[in-house]
Scaffold this active site. Structure first.
Site, mmCIF file in Angstrom:
data_model
loop_
_atom_site.group_PDB
_atom_site.id
_atom_site.type_symbol
_atom_site.label_atom_id
_atom_site.label_comp_id
_atom_site.label_asym_id
_atom_site.label_seq_id
_atom_site.Cartn_x
_atom_site.Cartn_y
_atom_site.Cartn_z
ATOM 1 N N LYS A 160 0.836 -1.212 0.000
ATOM 2 C CA LYS A 160 0.000 0.000 0.000
ATOM 3 C C LYS A 160 0.865 1.254 0.000
ATOM 4 O O LYS A 160 0.660 2.153 -0.803
ATOM 5 C CB LYS A 160 -0.904 0.050 1.249
ATOM 6 C CG LYS A 160 -1.907 -1.063 1.360
ATOM 7 C CD LYS A 160 -2.837 -0.843 2.550
ATOM 8 C CE LYS A 160 -2.176 -0.883 3.906
ATOM 9 N NZ LYS A 160 -1.661 -2.202 4.315
ATOM 10 N N ARG A 189 -9.927 0.799 8.921
ATOM 11 C CA ARG A 189 -9.458 -0.548 9.224
ATOM 12 C C ARG A 189 -10.496 -1.345 10.013
ATOM 13 O O ARG A 189 -10.262 -2.515 10.316
ATOM 14 C CB ARG A 189 -8.194 -0.461 10.072
ATOM 15 C CG ARG A 189 -6.882 -0.654 9.309
ATOM 16 C CD ARG A 189 -5.760 -0.508 10.326
ATOM 17 N NE ARG A 189 -4.504 -1.061 9.941
ATOM 18 C CZ ARG A 189 -3.505 -0.361 9.396
ATOM 19 N NH1 ARG A 189 -3.669 0.904 9.099
ATOM 20 N NH2 ARG A 189 -2.362 -0.939 9.160
ATOM 21 N N ARG A 228 11.594 -5.615 5.077
ATOM 22 C CA ARG A 228 11.229 -4.230 4.739
ATOM 23 C C ARG A 228 12.095 -3.218 5.489
ATOM 24 O O ARG A 228 12.350 -3.361 6.679
ATOM 25 C CB ARG A 228 9.755 -3.980 5.088
ATOM 26 C CG ARG A 228 9.347 -2.521 4.922
ATOM 27 C CD ARG A 228 7.876 -2.353 4.744
ATOM 28 N NE ARG A 228 7.118 -2.519 5.982
ATOM 29 C CZ ARG A 228 5.803 -2.351 6.040
ATOM 30 N NH1 ARG A 228 5.111 -2.051 4.957
ATOM 31 N NH2 ARG A 228 5.167 -2.507 7.184
ATOM 32 N N ARG A 269 10.926 -0.610 10.806
ATOM 33 C CA ARG A 269 9.854 -0.223 11.709
ATOM 34 C C ARG A 269 9.847 -1.139 12.926
ATOM 35 O O ARG A 269 10.081 -2.334 12.813
ATOM 36 C CB ARG A 269 8.501 -0.319 10.982
ATOM 37 C CG ARG A 269 8.105 0.967 10.308
ATOM 38 C CD ARG A 269 6.929 0.794 9.401
ATOM 39 N NE ARG A 269 5.767 0.178 10.037
ATOM 40 C CZ ARG A 269 4.562 0.114 9.484
ATOM 41 N NH1 ARG A 269 4.367 0.645 8.284
ATOM 42 N NH2 ARG A 269 3.561 -0.479 10.111
ATOM 43 N N ARG A 300 -0.809 -8.175 13.791
ATOM 44 C CA ARG A 300 -1.350 -7.290 12.755
ATOM 45 C C ARG A 300 -2.152 -8.076 11.720
ATOM 46 O O ARG A 300 -3.210 -7.644 11.265
ATOM 47 C CB ARG A 300 -0.216 -6.510 12.073
ATOM 48 C CG ARG A 300 0.336 -5.408 12.961
ATOM 49 C CD ARG A 300 1.751 -5.021 12.592
ATOM 50 N NE ARG A 300 1.847 -4.338 11.326
ATOM 51 C CZ ARG A 300 2.973 -4.221 10.628
ATOM 52 N NH1 ARG A 300 4.094 -4.759 11.074
ATOM 53 N NH2 ARG A 300 2.980 -3.574 9.493
HETATM 54 P P1 AMP Z 1 0.474 1.158 8.954
HETATM 55 O O1 AMP Z 1 1.614 2.110 8.735
HETATM 56 O O2 AMP Z 1 -0.716 1.469 8.101
HETATM 57 O O3 AMP Z 1 0.901 -0.282 8.866
HETATM 58 O O4 AMP Z 1 0.004 1.392 10.458
HETATM 59 C C1 AMP Z 1 0.864 1.140 11.539
HETATM 60 C C2 AMP Z 1 0.083 0.943 12.815
HETATM 61 O O5 AMP Z 1 -0.639 2.143 13.130
HETATM 62 C C3 AMP Z 1 -0.981 -0.137 12.759
HETATM 63 O O6 AMP Z 1 -0.458 -1.444 12.993
HETATM 64 C C4 AMP Z 1 -1.905 0.319 13.888
HETATM 65 O O7 AMP Z 1 -1.338 0.033 15.142
HETATM 66 C C5 AMP Z 1 -1.907 1.830 13.719
HETATM 67 N N1 AMP Z 1 -2.970 2.248 12.783
HETATM 68 C C6 AMP Z 1 -2.800 2.786 11.546
HETATM 69 N N2 AMP Z 1 -3.989 3.037 10.972
HETATM 70 C C7 AMP Z 1 -4.940 2.639 11.849
HETATM 71 C C8 AMP Z 1 -6.355 2.605 11.828
HETATM 72 N N3 AMP Z 1 -7.061 3.030 10.768
HETATM 73 N N4 AMP Z 1 -6.994 2.135 12.935
HETATM 74 C C9 AMP Z 1 -6.313 1.709 13.997
HETATM 75 N N5 AMP Z 1 -4.981 1.676 14.089
HETATM 76 C C10 AMP Z 1 -4.283 2.142 13.015
#
Ligand code: AMP
Length: 217
Positions: free
Chosen positions: A14, A89, A128, A161, A172
């Site tokens: 993404k 999400r 990654r 990360r 996740r």
């Molecule tokens: P990402 O960079 O999209 O993988 O997001 C990293 C982390 O941020 C996720 O594993 C969640 O802990 C938190 N996070 C990001 N977007 C959301 C969302 N829409 N709802 C809840 N937690 C989120």
């Protein structure tokens, strides 16, 4: 109008596609994950609340996440389209967006889903490396930066990360399967869903997604 949500499991690509889409179509890339990471780096009250949850792979509570997106989507730069990456999400998040969007004249009209088999996601996440400055994403074997450890786009030092470890990834993926994958049906019923095979070259996926977006501009 391109009011897009970008969906897919962790490691689907993404972020990689989002950076290119935003640049090419001149729309803001709104990544809730990036916003949370920035809040954590700046030690804001939101960041302090979210840090432990994110590190362990959990989902930040809906109320906090929805408020964050409401503020962001209401900004002027979203008037001519936007790309939401990693939001919604959960079903309550999708419902909040369905309520907010039309109210501010910015209803979602495209849901782009990138799917990839679980066993490939595990490898992608382990390998990654990301740029904390511009959000670009690399793979230590398949998509190496030109210079080891340095972002091709902006020259910053790449990092791994904190939640890209086996344990957090498992959580996740479970959260994705339980909480996020029901959204596919939700957007299919709404008639917005477009599915893409994420197990292809980055360039191929980009071309497929770009064709869809060009047709809907
Ligand atoms: P990402 O960079 O999209 O993988 O997001 C990293 C982390 O941020 C996720 O594993 C969640 O802990 C938190 N996070 C990001 N977007 C959301 C969302 N829409 N709802 C809840 N937690 C989120």
């Amino acid at each position: 109008m391109l009011n897009i949500i970008l969906m897919g499991p962790p490691g689907a690509g993404k972020g990689t596609q989002a950076v290119d889409i935003a640049e090419h179509f001149h729309i803001p890339h709104i990544s809730t994950g990036d916003m949370f990471r920035e809040a954590i780096a700046n030690k804001t009250p939101l960041g302090l609340q979210a840090k432990a949850i994110i590190d362990q792979g959990g989902l930040v509570p809906d109320s906090l996440t929805i408020d964050l997106v409401k503020d962001r989507l209401s900004k002027d730069d979203c008037a001519n389209g936007y790309l939401l990456d990693g939001f919604p999400r959960t079903i309550p998040q999708a419902e909040a967006l369905a309520e907010l969007g039309p109210k501010i004249g910015r209803a979602v009209n495209l849901a782009v889903n990138i799917s990839v088999p679980d066993e490939i996601l595990v490898d992608r996440i382990a390998q990654r490396r990301v740029c904390p400055k511009c959000g670009a994403s690399y793979h230590l074997v398949n998509r190496k930066p030109a210079k080891d450890g340095i972002c091709d786009r902006c020259g910053s030092e790449l990092i791994q990360r904190k939640d890209d470890n086996a344990e957090s990834f498992k959580v996740r993926l479970e959260n994705y399967n339980k909480q996020t994958s029901p959204l596919l049906d939700y957007y299919k019923k709404a008639g917005f869903l477009h599915e893409f095979n994420g197990n292809q070259a980055v360039e191929t996926i980009r071309q497929e997604v770009f064709s869809l977006l060009e047709a809907n501009q």
